[in-house]
Design a protein around this motif. Sequence first.
Motif, short mmCIF file in Angstrom:
data_model
loop_
_atom_site.label_atom_id
_atom_site.label_comp_id
_atom_site.label_asym_id
_atom_site.label_seq_id
_atom_site.Cartn_x
_atom_site.Cartn_y
_atom_site.Cartn_z
N SER A 89 10.35 2.04 -0.69
CA SER A 89 9.69 3.24 -0.18
C SER A 89 10.66 4.29 0.36
O SER A 89 10.26 5.19 1.09
N SER B 6 -1.46 -1.47 -12.92
CA SER B 6 -1.78 -1.03 -11.57
C SER B 6 -1.45 -2.06 -10.49
O SER B 6 -1.83 -1.89 -9.34
N SER B 7 -0.74 -3.10 -10.85
CA SER B 7 -0.31 -4.12 -9.88
C SER B 7 1.06 -4.64 -10.30
O SER B 7 1.55 -4.34 -11.39
N TYR C 145 0.84 -1.20 0.00
CA TYR C 145 0.00 0.00 0.00
C TYR C 145 0.88 1.25 0.00
O TYR C 145 2.07 1.20 0.24
N ARG C 146 0.27 2.39 -0.34
CA ARG C 146 0.87 3.74 -0.31
C ARG C 146 2.18 3.88 -1.08
O ARG C 146 3.17 4.36 -0.50
N PRO C 147 2.29 3.61 -2.33
CA PRO C 147 1.35 2.86 -3.16
C PRO C 147 1.72 1.39 -3.19
O PRO C 147 2.83 1.02 -2.83
N PRO C 148 0.82 0.53 -3.66
CA PRO C 148 1.17 -0.89 -3.81
C PRO C 148 2.09 -1.09 -5.01
O PRO C 148 2.27 -0.18 -5.83
N PRO D 110 6.50 1.43 -6.18
CA PRO D 110 7.37 2.53 -5.81
C PRO D 110 8.84 2.10 -5.83
O PRO D 110 9.15 0.92 -5.67
N SER E 284 4.94 1.65 -14.14
CA SER E 284 4.60 2.87 -14.88
C SER E 284 4.25 2.51 -16.32
O SER E 284 4.35 1.35 -16.73
N GLN F 72 3.45 -1.74 -8.50
CA GLN F 72 2.86 -1.47 -9.81
C GLN F 72 3.94 -1.06 -10.80
O GLN F 72 5.11 -0.91 -10.43
#
Length: 330
Positions: free
Chosen positions: A199, A131-132, A64-67, A158, A71, A69
Motif C-alpha cells: 500500500s 478480484s481476489s 481492504y482498500r483495495p484487497p 495493490p 489485474s 487481487q
Amino acid sequence: MENLMVVYRSCKVIWTLLVTILGYASTLPVGDDSICTAEELAKYSIIFTGKWSQTAFPKQYPLYRPPAQWSSMLGVTHSSDYSMWKKNEYASNGVRDFAEKGEAWVLMKEIEEAGEKIQSVHGIFSAPAISSGTGQTSTELEVHSRHPLVSFVVRIVPSPDWFVGIDSLNLCEGDRWMEEVSIDLFPYDAGTDSGFTFSSPNFATIPQDTVTEITCSSPSHPANSFYYPKLKILPPIAQVTMVKLKKNQLGLPAPYLNLPAKSNEILDSVSETPLDCEVSQWSSWGLCRGLCRQTGTKIRTRFVLLQPANNGMPCPNLDEETGCEPENCV
C-alpha cells in the motif's frame, strides 16, 4: 602445377564458405525461433492461477482498500526481435504504466508499433482480472512458426510497481509444438517506484532502476512486504499453464479450469508461511512510583508492529518493570 592451383582455389572457396556459415551460426542466440520447423500455426489455452493467499503471504496481506487481487493479463506472441520486458533491463514506458497503474494503452501501442516496423509480433491476447488473491482466469493465444515466443504481464494489486509474468517463452521444440507447459511465477519489481509495501504511496524511482526479481531477502529491508528472512525461497505467488488445443477443441472452454459457479476463488495448496511477531523498540522508562525512602518501580512499554501467523514466533512481553528510588520526595 595448373591442377594444383585449381585444387587450391577450390579449397579456398570451400573454406570461405565454411567460415561464413559458422560465423552466421555463432551469431544466432540460443533457442532462436528461426529454427522452429513445426506446423505453421498452433493455438493454446493459457490459464493463470493466482496463489496470493494470506496463508502463503501473511505479512501486510492487503484485506481492504483495495484487497489483494490481480489485474487483467496482457500478453503477446512474437519473435526474438521483440521483447516486452526483461529481467535486469529497464522497463519501457508501457510496462511502467501497466505495473504502476494497470493502464495498458501505452504498452499496447508499443506492441503494435513493433509489429508494424519489424514484423516481430504475431498477436496480442488478454484475460480478465481476478478480484481476489487466489483464483483463475484464462484465454486463448495463437503462435506462429516464425513467432513462437510468448510474453505477458499481470499486475499485483495493490502494489507500487510489482508484477508477475513470462519473458519470451518458446513453445516450439524443433519440429513440434509443446503439448503443455506449467510455470510457477514469482514477483518482479519494475524499477520505477520506490515503495516497499503493498500500500505504499507513489514515489518515483529517480533514476529509474532495472526490472528485478523480488525474493524473501531482497530488497533486504524489514518493511518489504515479501521479506521473510527465515525462508530459503518465496512460495510461488501465481502459476501459468499453457495447453495446446487440438483442432476439435478450438473455441471450447479452457481445459483444466475448475472454478466454482459463483466465484473464482480456489483452494490454496501452498504450504503455510510462518510469520514471527514483530515489536517496536522499548519506550523510555516512566516515572518512578512508590513511597519516599522505599524502593519504587518504573515501567517501559513497546507495541506490536506485526502479529504472528501460521505458528510463527509469538509476541514477547510488551511491558517491563524495574526497581527505582522515587524522586522529588519531601
